[in-house]
Design a protein around this motif. Structure first.
Motif, PDB file in Angstrom:
ATOM      1  N   ALA A 194       0.832  -1.212   0.000  1.00 10.46           N
ATOM      2  CA  ALA A 194       0.000   0.000   0.000  1.00 10.46           C
ATOM      3  C   ALA A 194       0.859   1.251   0.000  1.00 10.46           C
ATOM      4  O   ALA A 194       0.588   2.216  -0.711  1.00 10.46           O
ATOM      5  CB  ALA A 194      -0.926  -0.006   1.216  1.00 10.46           C
ATOM      6  N   ARG A 195       1.918   1.251   0.791  1.00 15.84           N
ATOM      7  CA  ARG A 195       2.793   2.423   0.863  1.00 15.84           C
ATOM      8  C   ARG A 195       3.502   2.692  -0.452  1.00 15.84           C
ATOM      9  O   ARG A 195       3.881   3.819  -0.739  1.00 15.84           O
ATOM     10  CB  ARG A 195       3.839   2.217   1.971  1.00 15.84           C
ATOM     11  N   LEU A 196       3.689   1.645  -1.253  1.00 19.15           N
ATOM     12  CA  LEU A 196       4.435   1.802  -2.492  1.00 19.15           C
ATOM     13  C   LEU A 196       3.541   1.973  -3.711  1.00 19.15           C
ATOM     14  O   LEU A 196       4.042   2.163  -4.817  1.00 19.15           O
ATOM     15  CB  LEU A 196       5.355   0.592  -2.693  1.00 19.15           C
ATOM     16  N   CYS A 197       2.225   1.898  -3.535  1.00 15.42           N
ATOM     17  CA  CYS A 197       1.353   2.049  -4.698  1.00 15.42           C
ATOM     18  C   CYS A 197       1.324   3.513  -5.133  1.00 15.42           C
ATOM     19  O   CYS A 197       1.573   4.424  -4.356  1.00 15.42           O
ATOM     20  CB  CYS A 197      -0.052   1.531  -4.404  1.00 15.42           C
ATOM     21  N   THR A 198       1.038   3.717  -6.402  1.00 17.42           N
ATOM     22  CA  THR A 198       1.000   5.068  -6.958  1.00 17.42           C
ATOM     23  C   THR A 198      -0.443   5.519  -7.140  1.00 17.42           C
ATOM     24  O   THR A 198      -1.377   4.716  -7.110  1.00 17.42           O
ATOM     25  CB  THR A 198       1.721   5.119  -8.313  1.00 17.42           C
ATOM     26  N   ILE A 199      -0.610   6.808  -7.347  1.00 16.14           N
ATOM     27  CA  ILE A 199      -1.939   7.367  -7.535  1.00 16.14           C
ATOM     28  C   ILE A 199      -2.611   6.763  -8.765  1.00 16.14           C
ATOM     29  O   ILE A 199      -3.838   6.606  -8.808  1.00 16.14           O
ATOM     30  CB  ILE A 199      -1.842   8.905  -7.649  1.00 16.14           C
ATOM     31  N   VAL A 222      -4.820  22.076  -6.590  1.00  4.93           N
ATOM     32  CA  VAL A 222      -3.670  21.250  -6.228  1.00  4.93           C
ATOM     33  C   VAL A 222      -3.702  19.982  -7.080  1.00  4.93           C
ATOM     34  O   VAL A 222      -4.731  19.313  -7.166  1.00  4.93           O
ATOM     35  CB  VAL A 222      -3.695  20.897  -4.734  1.00  4.93           C
ATOM     36  N   THR A 223      -2.576  19.649  -7.680  1.00  8.14           N
ATOM     37  CA  THR A 223      -2.524  18.494  -8.568  1.00  8.14           C
ATOM     38  C   THR A 223      -1.339  17.600  -8.238  1.00  8.14           C
ATOM     39  O   THR A 223      -0.374  18.017  -7.585  1.00  8.14           O
ATOM     40  CB  THR A 223      -2.419  18.923 -10.042  1.00  8.14           C
ATOM     41  N   VAL A 224      -1.419  16.364  -8.706  1.00  9.37           N
ATOM     42  CA  VAL A 224      -0.302  15.424  -8.670  1.00  9.37           C
ATOM     43  C   VAL A 224      -0.280  14.696 -10.008  1.00  9.37           C
ATOM     44  O   VAL A 224      -1.218  14.802 -10.796  1.00  9.37           O
ATOM     45  CB  VAL A 224      -0.441  14.394  -7.519  1.00  9.37           C
ATOM     46  N   THR A 225       0.760  13.942 -10.239  1.00 13.25           N
ATOM     47  CA  THR A 225       0.838  13.110 -11.439  1.00 13.25           C
ATOM     48  C   THR A 225       0.530  11.660 -11.082  1.00 13.25           C
ATOM     49  O   THR A 225       0.559  11.273  -9.909  1.00 13.25           O
ATOM     50  CB  THR A 225       2.230  13.189 -12.073  1.00 13.25           C
ATOM     51  N   GLY A 226       0.264  10.857 -12.091  1.00 16.45           N
ATOM     52  CA  GLY A 226      -0.122   9.471 -11.849  1.00 16.45           C
ATOM     53  C   GLY A 226       0.948   8.645 -11.187  1.00 16.45           C
ATOM     54  O   GLY A 226       0.639   7.664 -10.483  1.00 16.45           O
ATOM     55  N   ASP A 227       2.228   9.003 -11.368  1.00 14.06           N
ATOM     56  CA  ASP A 227       3.303   8.213 -10.771  1.00 14.06           C
ATOM     57  C   ASP A 227       3.661   8.665  -9.356  1.00 14.06           C
ATOM     58  O   ASP A 227       4.614   8.158  -8.761  1.00 14.06           O
ATOM     59  CB  ASP A 227       4.547   8.234 -11.660  1.00 14.06           C
ATOM     60  N   ASP A 285      -2.725   3.810  -9.522  1.00 16.98           N
ATOM     61  CA  ASP A 285      -3.401   2.589  -9.095  1.00 16.98           C
ATOM     62  C   ASP A 285      -4.740   2.875  -8.416  1.00 16.98           C
ATOM     63  O   ASP A 285      -5.577   1.977  -8.297  1.00 16.98           O
ATOM     64  CB  ASP A 285      -2.503   1.808  -8.113  1.00 16.98           C
ATOM     65  N   LEU A 286      -4.943   4.099  -7.945  1.00 16.50           N
ATOM     66  CA  LEU A 286      -6.097   4.415  -7.101  1.00 16.50           C
ATOM     67  C   LEU A 286      -7.068   5.414  -7.722  1.00 16.50           C
ATOM     68  O   LEU A 286      -8.215   5.502  -7.299  1.00 16.50           O
ATOM     69  CB  LEU A 286      -5.611   4.990  -5.755  1.00 16.50           C
ATOM     70  N   MET A 287      -6.635   6.156  -8.687  1.00 15.59           N
ATOM     71  CA  MET A 287      -7.433   7.293  -9.155  1.00 15.59           C
ATOM     72  C   MET A 287      -8.625   6.867 -10.007  1.00 15.59           C
ATOM     73  O   MET A 287      -8.633   5.821 -10.652  1.00 15.59           O
ATOM     74  CB  MET A 287      -6.551   8.238  -9.968  1.00 15.59           C
ATOM     75  N   GLY A 288      -9.645   7.728  -9.987  1.00 17.93           N
ATOM     76  CA  GLY A 288     -10.766   7.582 -10.896  1.00 17.93           C
ATOM     77  C   GLY A 288     -10.397   8.158 -12.250  1.00 17.93           C
ATOM     78  O   GLY A 288      -9.670   9.150 -12.328  1.00 17.93           O
ATOM     79  N   THR A 289     -10.890   7.543 -13.324  1.00 19.39           N
ATOM     80  CA  THR A 289     -10.558   8.005 -14.672  1.00 19.39           C
ATOM     81  C   THR A 289     -11.819   8.041 -15.532  1.00 19.39           C
ATOM     82  O   THR A 289     -12.884   7.569 -15.134  1.00 19.39           O
ATOM     83  CB  THR A 289      -9.525   7.072 -15.338  1.00 19.39           C
ATOM     84  N   GLY A 290     -11.682   8.566 -16.728  1.00 21.85           N
ATOM     85  CA  GLY A 290     -12.775   8.555 -17.692  1.00 21.85           C
ATOM     86  C   GLY A 290     -14.019   9.249 -17.193  1.00 21.85           C
ATOM     87  O   GLY A 290     -13.974  10.365 -16.665  1.00 21.85           O
ATOM     88  N   GLU A 291     -15.163   8.566 -17.332  1.00 24.48           N
ATOM     89  CA  GLU A 291     -16.452   9.148 -16.974  1.00 24.48           C
ATOM     90  C   GLU A 291     -16.622   9.349 -15.478  1.00 24.48           C
ATOM     91  O   GLU A 291     -17.515  10.067 -15.045  1.00 24.48           O
ATOM     92  CB  GLU A 291     -17.584   8.262 -17.509  1.00 24.48           C
ATOM     93  N   SER A 292     -15.783   8.709 -14.678  1.00 24.64           N
ATOM     94  CA  SER A 292     -15.915   8.888 -13.226  1.00 24.64           C
ATOM     95  C   SER A 292     -15.338  10.221 -12.757  1.00 24.64           C
ATOM     96  O   SER A 292     -15.559  10.629 -11.612  1.00 24.64           O
ATOM     97  CB  SER A 292     -15.222   7.744 -12.482  1.00 24.64           C
TER      98      SER A 292
END
Length: 328
Positions: free
Chosen positions: A203-208, A282-287, A210-217
């Motif tokens: 869990a500590r090593l997963c990236t955003i 505020v933004t972040v990148t997927g990695d 892996d968790l983010m909503g995409t597309g129509e969500s």
């Protein structure tokens, strides 16, 4: 259950053990600063990192337990490795060793009888053999292509018999080899996550990503939208906000529940969203690591982050998504 009175001599014994093993580690550190062992470790790392096959780690008894751990540490850090029991090797499992492999034998005395067949096999089939021992002049030490000669140290056992200080040195030397291989291979935290997908570490090593909503969500409206349409979009999605994007899907702002509450009583719901949005969300990148994203949320007192690829909107993540993944 009767609880015995505190016996300070037991704590003294424990401290004595620590002192003895700390001195043993200091002796190993001093040995690693000398040319012979430093050169041998350098050669071992070069062979281990360049092998097209696996690292076959072997040892008997307590050294065998250490060998298992060394193999497990190497596997988890990007080096293909396995433990081979010397007894099983002599009864059919020798076939797991190929000429592409490297054998790392752990034996304090260098005279472990059960290792004999593995030593002969390596010599007969040209398999590289690295031996970690306290006796370079032993049978195993002489058979090695590279001998990692550890300093002779006192065992912490009061009879100086039970492997204690010696196994500590074996374990630390194994960790030193594994960490050096991490650096030699350029093994990253992303690579580490691939080998540790489960549990708290995963869990500590997963990236955003892996968790983010995409597309129509992902809630989004154009920058020409009204407060009404932005409110409807927020209500349709679960994040309590909406992104504001331009015609090329570039993120230009954000509109939140808080923004809505602040303007609903004094503004016309037909107003353009651009008049009321926050222009620098505020933004972040997927990695971005989930742990780092959570820190960004806390530092900025927000519960949602938009995820961007360059300046284009690619996703959204809520604090609850990160917590649910087991990061917090």
């Amino acid at each position: 259950m009767k609880i015995e009175a505190f016996q300070p001599q037991h704590a003294s014994s424990a401290l004595k053990t620590l002192d003895i093993e700390l001195r043993a580690l200091e002796a190993l550190r001093a040995a690693l600063q000398m040319p012979d062992l430093a050169r041998a470790v350098e050669q071992a790392i070069q062979i281990l990192s360049a092998t097209p096959g696996r690292v076959i780690v072997t040892g008997m008894g307590k050294s065998g337990h250490i060998a298992r751990k060394i193999a497990a540490t190497m596997r988890s850090t990007g080096t293909s490795a396995l433990y081979l029991h010397p007894g099983e090797a002599s009864h059919g499992d020798m076939g797991v060793i190929t000429q592409d492999d490297v054998v790392l034998a752990i034996t304090w005395s260098g005279e472990t009888t059960e290792l004999g067949d593995i030593l002969h096999y390596c010599r007969n089939f040209g398999v590289k053999l690295i031996v970690a021992t306290a006796r370079a002049d032993s049978t195993a030490g002489r058979a090695a292509d590279i001998c990692l000669t550890m300093p002779s140290v006192r065992e912490a056992c009061p009879n100086e018999l039970a492997p204690t200080s010696s196994t500590t040195l074996q374990l630390v030397l194994g960790d030193a080899l594994a960490v050096a291989l991490i650096e030699a291979r350029g093994f990253t935290s992303s690579d580490f996550h691939a080998f540790h997908p489960g549990g708290n570490l995963g869990a500590r090593l997963c990236t955003i990503q892996d968790l983010m909503g995409t597309g129509e969500s992902v809630p989004r409206v154009g920058r020409d939208a009204s407060l009404t349409s932005a409110t409807i979009e927020m209500s349709r999605k679960r994040y309590g906000c909406t992104a504001v994007v331009d015609e090329d899907d570039r993120l230009v702002g954000a509109f939140t529940d808080g923004d809505l509450r602040r303007c609903i009583a004094v503004h016309d719901l037909k107003d353009n969203i651009g008049l009321h949005m926050s222009p620098s969300p505020v933004t972040v990148t997927g990695d971005t690591l989930a742990t780092d994203a959570l820190r960004v949320m806390n530092e900025n007192a927000v519960s949602v982050l938009f995820v961007v690829d360059g300046d284009r909107l690619s996703g959204i993540v809520h604090m609850h998504d990160i917590v649910k993944a087991g990061v917090a």
